[in-house]
Scaffold this active site. Structure first.
Site, mmCIF file in Angstrom:
data_model
loop_
_atom_site.group_PDB
_atom_site.id
_atom_site.type_symbol
_atom_site.label_atom_id
_atom_site.label_comp_id
_atom_site.label_asym_id
_atom_site.label_seq_id
_atom_site.Cartn_x
_atom_site.Cartn_y
_atom_site.Cartn_z
ATOM 1 C CD GLU A 176 -6.917 -6.540 8.840
ATOM 2 O OE1 GLU A 176 -6.956 -7.071 7.723
ATOM 3 O OE2 GLU A 176 -7.610 -5.556 9.142
ATOM 4 C CD GLU A 381 -6.908 -1.605 9.412
ATOM 5 O OE1 GLU A 381 -7.841 -2.042 8.694
ATOM 6 O OE2 GLU A 381 -5.720 -1.917 9.243
HETATM 7 O O1 IFM Z 1 -7.464 -1.736 3.522
HETATM 8 C C1 IFM Z 1 -7.582 -2.745 4.471
HETATM 9 C C2 IFM Z 1 -6.397 -2.744 5.410
HETATM 10 O O2 IFM Z 1 -5.204 -2.859 4.733
HETATM 11 C C3 IFM Z 1 -6.508 -3.898 6.375
HETATM 12 N N1 IFM Z 1 -7.790 -3.902 7.030
HETATM 13 C C4 IFM Z 1 -8.968 -3.787 6.209
HETATM 14 C C5 IFM Z 1 -8.841 -2.585 5.282
HETATM 15 C C6 IFM Z 1 -10.093 -2.467 4.400
HETATM 16 O O3 IFM Z 1 -10.256 -3.606 3.628
#
Ligand code: IFM
Length: 476
Positions: A176, A381
């Site tokens: 990210e 994710e």
């Molecule tokens: O916890 C975060 C993660 O570190 C990066 N993506 C989003 C998740 C939830 O906010």
């Protein structure tokens, strides 16, 4: 090792393709703790979280979920889930504390032990090199807005690959970079907490450059069979209406939210409209000849982190002075902030106040199917925070999370049926953890963590996910 009480494999409802990768994901600063042990020095998140007022409740990652000391127990939890893959991140300040020079062997040893334990359990390690924890020393020299940080990252990538390449076959450069660049340097709600729009654009460019240089360093150090990837939190954008003004608002957010990474990494170019939209902020002269070609080094798959869609409309007339509208603070949407507004999506919400909308994931995957043909995708994710509590019997019932995961996996299945090349799915997260500026107030885990005792309790969703993995799909 038995899996978590999964029911026997019976007829599948929605079967996923053979070889589909089932995993969970974590990040170093969010779970490891041991912040000052064995030579680890502060990262920007240590500094930020120790700055009063930056993180809810004054929480820090000093101890987090104490994974550094409980790694074996956590790998046993993964084995009970039956995952094929585990996505974790390497803490740069643990293995190369100042961001330059030789590696600290004790730091590398932790990841050697972790990956050995995963391999012994039959789980494929998927290592992310950067999940936001820049060594503070590099931030003190200028951080990501400074070009040299990208060069330092490439050196670090080569160093970690040299040490772990004999046991880790799947690598991701960045997690990210949008959050790291724009939340970290434009609106300052993440470390290092700077509010400098031009610095955010510089940082974004240097993430792209570092990704390319890091990919080259990984390829040089790893066997040919190793995979190299990048994970983006692409924004699944919807216009409020089909009006030209709302569509233009979407274009602007797409430029600074998505194409700022997609275009350099997959096409070796900057989006022309982004350069135009941000002309009042920068002339982009920090982009040097060859940078964009370097950023476009071929990768093996793209990781997608998805939580909810974003509804965008054209900004209305600006309220005059004294209109009683609170100042929303600095915006992460550099170059677009004056022209757009964000509209709350309807429907149920998670504890993060994020809308639950699995169609957004399907829409995003079909966009990538069309725009990036030939690029395999992994959902690196997806998950949801809810206010989970252990009941008197020590059980954690989390039906909303099960509903969320079920809906999103069904959306992935639908996207695959529609031709998207999705190779795997990783739940965020294995454990409740340090949720950045929200501290420990938000729980994303399949496994509940009591942060006072560090006791781990698999939630109902963990049993549900184990069952999905064992079936190879969703129950009918
Ligand atoms: O916890 C975060 C993660 O570190 C990066 N993506 C989003 C998740 C939830 O906010």
């Amino acid at each position: 090792m038995t899996t978590l009480d999964s029911s026997p494999v019976t007829a599948t409802g929605l079967a996923f393709p053979a070889g589909f990768r089932w995993g969970t994901a974590t990040a170093a600063y969010q779970i490891e703790g041991a912040a000052a042990l064995h030579g680890r020095t502060p990262s920007i998140w240590d500094t930020f979280s120790h700055t009063p007022g930056k993180v809810l409740g004054g929480d820090t990652g000093d101890t987090a979920a104490d994974h550094y000391h409980r790694m074996a127990e956590d790998v046993a939890l993964l084995a009970r889930l039956g995952v094929s893959d585990y996505r974790f991140s390497v803490a740069w300040p643990r293995v190369q504390p100042t961001g330059r020079g030789p590696a600290v062997q004790q730091g590398l040893d932790f990841y050697r032990r972790l990956t050995d334990a995963l391999l012994a359990a039959g789980i494929r390690p998927v290592a992310t090199l950067y999940h936001w924890d820049l060594p503070q020393d590099l931030e003190d020299l200028g951080g990501w807005p400074r070009r040299e940080t990208a060069e330092r990252f490439a050196e670090y990538a080569g160093l970690v690959a040299g040490a772990l390449g004999d046991r880790v076959a799947s690598w991701t450069t960045f997690n990210e970079p949008w959050c790291a660049a724009f939340l970290g340097y434009a609106c300052g709600v993440h470390a290092p907490g700077r509010t400098e729009p031009e610095s955010a654009l510089r940082a974004a460019h240097h993430f792209n450059l570092a990704h390319g240089l890091g990919t080259a360093a990984l390829r040089a150090a790893l066997p040919r069979s190793a995979e190299v990837s990048l994970t983006l939190n692409l924004h699944a954008l919807r216009p409020l209406t089909r009006s030209a003004a709302d569509l233009d608002a979407v274009r602007r957010i797409d430029a600074v939210g998505n194409r700022i990474f997609l275009d350099p990494v997959f096409h070796g170019r900057l989006p022309e409209d982004l350069v135009h939209d941000t002309a009042g902020v920068t002339d982009w002269s920090f982009v040097r000849d060859g940078d964009l070609a370097a950023a476009a080094a071929p990768i093996d798959w793209l990781g997608i982190n998805y939580y909810s869609p974003t509804v965008v409309a054209a900004a209305g007339p600006r309220p005059g002075p004294g209109a009683g509208v609170p100042d929303a603070g600095p915006s992460p949407w550099v170059g677009a902030e004056e022209h757009v507004r964000f509209v709350p999506a309807p429907g149920p919400r998670t504890a993060m106040d994020w809308p639950v909308d699995a169609d957004g994931l399907h829409e995003l995957l079909l966009r990538l199917r069309d725009e990036l043909p030939g690029v395999p995708l992994l959902i690196t994710e997806n998950g949801a925070a809810y206010a989970d509590r252990a009941d008197p019997e020590g059980l954690v019932h989390d039906p909303e999370r099960i509903g969320y995961l079920h809906g999103h996996l069904a959306a992935v299945h639908r996207a695959i049926a529609d031709g998207a090349d999705v190779r795997g799915y990783f739940v965020w997260s294995l454990l409740d953890n340090f949720e950045w500026a929200y501290g420990y107030s938000k729980r994303f885990g399949l496994v509940h963590v009591d942060f006072a005792t560090q006791r781990r309790t698999p939630k109902d969703s963990a049993r549900w996910y184990a069952d999905v993995i064992a079936r190879g799909g969703l129950p009918a």
